[in-house]
Write an enzyme that holds these catalytic residues in place. Structure first.
Site, short mmCIF file in Angstrom:
data_model
loop_
_atom_site.label_atom_id
_atom_site.label_comp_id
_atom_site.label_asym_id
_atom_site.label_seq_id
_atom_site.Cartn_x
_atom_site.Cartn_y
_atom_site.Cartn_z
N TYR A 1 3.66 5.27 10.54
CA TYR A 1 4.01 3.99 11.18
C TYR A 1 4.69 3.02 10.22
O TYR A 1 5.14 1.97 10.61
CB TYR A 1 2.74 3.35 11.76
CG TYR A 1 1.58 3.33 10.77
CD1 TYR A 1 1.46 2.33 9.82
CD2 TYR A 1 0.64 4.37 10.76
CE1 TYR A 1 0.44 2.33 8.88
CE2 TYR A 1 -0.39 4.39 9.82
CZ TYR A 1 -0.48 3.37 8.89
OH TYR A 1 -1.48 3.39 7.96
N ARG B 1 0.88 -1.17 0.00
CA ARG B 1 0.00 0.00 0.00
C ARG B 1 0.91 1.22 0.00
O ARG B 1 1.48 1.57 1.02
CB ARG B 1 -0.88 -0.04 1.26
CG ARG B 1 -2.10 0.87 1.19
CD ARG B 1 -2.74 1.00 2.57
NE ARG B 1 -1.85 1.72 3.45
CZ ARG B 1 -1.87 1.64 4.79
NH1 ARG B 1 -2.74 0.90 5.40
NH2 ARG B 1 -1.02 2.34 5.52
N HIS C 1 -3.56 4.70 4.62
CA HIS C 1 -4.81 3.96 4.45
C HIS C 1 -5.84 4.80 3.66
O HIS C 1 -6.50 4.30 2.77
CB HIS C 1 -5.38 3.60 5.82
CG HIS C 1 -6.75 3.03 5.75
ND1 HIS C 1 -6.99 1.76 5.27
CD2 HIS C 1 -7.97 3.56 6.06
CE1 HIS C 1 -8.30 1.53 5.29
NE2 HIS C 1 -8.91 2.60 5.77
C1 LIG Z 1 -15.33 -5.66 9.66
C2 LIG Z 1 -14.58 -4.38 9.56
N1 LIG Z 1 -13.67 -4.04 10.51
C3 LIG Z 1 -12.99 -2.86 10.43
C4 LIG Z 1 -13.23 -1.99 9.40
C5 LIG Z 1 -12.47 -0.67 9.29
N2 LIG Z 1 -11.48 -0.77 8.22
C6 LIG Z 1 -11.75 -0.37 6.97
S1 LIG Z 1 -10.49 -0.67 5.91
C7 LIG Z 1 -9.54 -1.35 7.16
C8 LIG Z 1 -8.20 -1.92 6.85
C9 LIG Z 1 -8.32 -3.05 5.90
O1 LIG Z 1 -7.09 -3.63 5.67
P1 LIG Z 1 -6.92 -4.70 4.56
O2 LIG Z 1 -8.01 -5.70 4.61
O3 LIG Z 1 -5.53 -5.22 4.67
O4 LIG Z 1 -7.11 -3.87 3.21
P2 LIG Z 1 -6.21 -2.60 2.73
O5 LIG Z 1 -6.94 -1.38 3.21
O6 LIG Z 1 -4.88 -2.75 3.32
O7 LIG Z 1 -6.21 -2.70 1.25
C10 LIG Z 1 -10.22 -1.32 8.35
C11 LIG Z 1 -9.68 -1.82 9.64
C12 LIG Z 1 -14.21 -2.37 8.42
N3 LIG Z 1 -14.49 -1.59 7.40
N4 LIG Z 1 -14.86 -3.55 8.53
#
Ligand SMILES: Cc1ncc(C[n+]2csc(CCOP(=O)(O)OP(=O)(O)O)c2C)c(N)n1
Ligand SMILES: [Mg+2]
Length: 335
Positions: A266, A254, A258
């Site tokens: 971090y 990434r 975020h």
């Molecule tokens: C069930 C759930 N928990 C927490 C969140 C909040 N949230 C949105 S994106 C994210 C990170 C997701 O990480 P990853 O699956 O690795 O995808 P990336 O964003 O790194 O592409 C979080 C914690 C959410 N949307 N749904």
């Protein structure tokens, strides 16, 4: 209810070897995705974006290469880093920016932003906020599609973080048991918000989980668009022929916080620098230039085409109206 391969003859095979034109298309879609992401960040800084803004920087090869392996009538369930997959599947830039800017004439009529929309005409079913919640839905679509004998494949995506959720297991297990035409891509981009993969899972590779479901699993370089395409084409062809689902883990980074509001302080600087050398777009550009498939004239034309298309879409969306107050009560119940 396994289906015989007789019933599932492919309507057209996707190219086993990519032509030079195919490779330029792959490059074009990755560049288009990156430039859209840059426009999204600019709009966010100008205060014009509705809600948060997310980019797929570093993920272009995965999003574009995977969607390129699909046919028009296949279904796709992209995630928040997969703008490239929407574009390859045929979504217009105008529709993308209307949605991002929360306009009344967008797919969701301004009720939601980002890529949280569905476009049944293109078989694009964007994500809802709840990670992994769409996996069982996508698996259900694969079942429905087989029952209707559509010869379609369903491709769904999940992040390294989202792969820890229960729905991942439930969906994958059901797809495996029913041998559904389903391909799940895990975009392992090293972080889930600020959580590194070392705190997310103890397995060596996320694709190792495939063994537990009794399906093929593979881990590939998610920054190599050709490798992504080839692995996805194999899985898609297999699924279409009645061979059942596959799990594909793409290793990426990434390359941004975020969301637009996250400075990603971090993430170790050194790590970002290392990954910058593997940037999916500049890597592929070098290969295509060495192969004399790309040259300055082609690049110049492409740059102009991309800038003009984005400018048109952004302008069109900015000039489009926000929803009316009263519209909020509409579309709540199915008629
Ligand atoms: C069930 C759930 N928990 C927490 C969140 C909040 N949230 C949105 S994106 C994210 C990170 C997701 O990480 P990853 O699956 O690795 O995808 P990336 O964003 O790194 O592409 C979080 C914690 C959410 N949307 N749904
Ligand atoms: Mg992640």
């Amino acid at each position: 209810m396994p289906v015989s391969t007789e019933e599932l003859k492919p309507l057209r095979t996707t190219p086993p070897v990519l032509s030079n034109q195919n490779r330029v298309e792959l490059y074009y879609y990755m560049r288009l995705t990156r430039e859209c992401d840059n426009a999204i960040l600019r709009l966010y800084k100008q205060g014009k974006m509705v809600g948060g803004a997310y980019t797929g920087k570093g993920n272009e090869a995965t999003a574009v290469g995977s969607a390129f392996a699909l046919k028009k009538h296949d279904y796709i369930f992209p995630l928040h880093r997969d703008l490239g997959a929407h574009l390859v599947k045929g979504q217009s830039l105008r529709n993308i920016f209307l949605q991002l800017l929360g306009r009344g004439n967008s797919f969701t009529g301004g009720r939601d932003g980002t890529a949280h929309y569905a476009d049944p005409s293109l078989k694009i079913y964007g994500n809802v906020s709840h990670l992994a919640a769409m996996i069982p839905v996508a698996v259900g679509v694969a079942l429905a599609s087989r029952m209707r004998k559509e010869h379609a494949v369903v491709m769904s995506y999940i992040g390294d973080g989202g792969s820890s959720l229960g729905e991942f297991h439930e969906g994958m297990n059901m797809a495996a048991v029913m041998k559904l035409p389903f391909v799940l891509i895990i975009e392992n981009n090293q972080y889930a918000y600020s959580t590194p993969t070392s705190k997310q899972f103890a397995a060596q590779r996320l694709s190792d989980r495939a063994l537990g479901y009794g399906v093929p699993g593979i881990t590939i370089d998610g920054t190599d668009v050709v490798k992504v395409y080839e692995a996805c084409r194999k899985a898609v062809d297999r699924a279409r022929m009645g061979g059942g689902p596959s799990l594909i883990e793409t290793i990426t980074m990434r390359m941004h916080g975020h969301s637009a509001s996250d400075d990603a302080s971090y993430v170790p600087k050194r790590m970002v620098e290392d990954w910058e050398r593997k940037d999916p777009i500049s890597r592929f550009e070098k290969i295509l230039t060495n192969d004399r498939v790309l040259n300055e004239t082609v690049m110049l034309q492409m740059n102009k085409k991309i800038s003009a298309a984005i400018e048109d879409a952004v302008q069109f969306a900015l000039e489009s109206p926000y929803p009316q107050g009263g519209d909020g009560a509409g579309g709540v119940y199915s008629t």
